[in-house]
Design an enzyme around this catalytic site. Structure first.
Site: not given
Ligand code: NAD
Length: 258
Positions: A20, A23, A69, A165-166, A168-169, A199-200
């Protein structure tokens, strides 16, 4: 069981945790356009349903679904896999782990609760989905599968205010490499994608001054788009990458630094 796709990702059945989000939604859309059947899972049911409503169907065999979920606990992941399997009578052979959260604070102020919360979703959630999908694929005798984990460049470089966060990743990278080694003999690949600044909703709440400073450090001079991460995920899911496993691909607009 899975069949080898003859065109794009057609005949692939795929599961997206965090589908949802920014990304995750772009990945779901790209995979559906490539012909894959898509099961969207998100802790936010409205976000999962909205992604579902946007998914195109190219082939009559394509079937999409949305599921609420929480991937941070085993009950959530087991019930998700059960729902998906009982609806479609098969296991997903592509899984994308995109569920992620942040709870930023400087190390000396970081609350234990915020450390645990971030590790539970980002690392444990990724582990639980990897394990559940691997178990299902191995027991079904499938001969190919692709698991894609969203790590972050921060997992390699660290970032001020993001110790949780770092960590975890970085954990996701270790998990990915180990999963790749253990599952290679079953024909299941596991790779990590390391986005930079995309951009999210995760980045949209940042103050404009901070955004400008980060962009000034990116040689390509801009943020990335979710679609640019989705393209790399599509490559990693497809047969174009069939000899790639345990890899981490940076999507950052930067030259890799070692
Ligand atoms: P986002 O916040 O738009 O999407 C994250 C989604 O995860 C949300 O829809 C949220 O509802 C869902 N979520 C959160 N907790 C959850 C759970 N317990 N169970 C199921 N779903 C859950 O963020 P994004 O930018 O789309 O990030 C997607 C992934 O990419 C993440 O893992 C993020 O850490 C990683 N990421 C993002 C960026 C960035 O700049 N946006 C950079 C590096 C890594």
């Amino acid at each position: 069981t899975c069949t080898i796709p003859c065109e794009g990702l057609a005949a692939y059945f795929s599961l997206y945790a965090g589908g949802g989000g920014g990304i995750g939604r772009a990945v779901c859309l790209r995979f559906a356009r490539e012909g894959a059947s898509v099961s969207v899972a998100d802790i936010c049911p409205e976000a999962a349903t909205e992604t579902l409503s946007l998914l195109p169907t190219k082939f009559s065999e394509q079937q999409h679904s949305a599921h609420a979920a929480d991937v941070s606990n085993i009950q959530g992941v087991t019930s998700l896999l059960n729902k998906v399997q009982s609806k479609f009578f098969r296991s997903p052979c592509i899984a994308v782990n995109s569920a992620g959260i942040t709870a930023d604070a400087f190390l000396i102020k970081l609350e234990e609760e915020d450390f645990d919360k971030v590790l539970h979703v980002n690392l444990k959630g990724t582990f639980l989905v990897c394990q559940a999908v691997a178990k299902a694929l191995v027991s079904s005798g499938a001969s190919n599968g692709s698991i894609i984990n969203l790590s972050s460049i921060v997992g390699k470089t660290g970032n001020i205010g993001q110790a949780n966060y770092a960590a975890s990743k970085a954990g996701v990278l270790g998990l990915t490499m180990t999963t790749a080694k253990e599952l290679a003999r079953h024909g299941i690949r596991c790779n990590a994608v390391l986005p930079g600044f995309i951009a999210t909703s995760m980045t949209s709440k940042m103050p404009p001054k901070v955004v400008d400073k980060i962009i000034s450090m990116i040689p390509m001079g801009r943020m990335g788009y979710p679609e640019e991460v989705a393209g790399v995920c599509a490559f990693l899911a497809s047969d174009d990458s069939k000899y790639i496993t345990g890899a981490s691909i940076e999507v950052t607009g930067k030259v890799q630094e070692h």
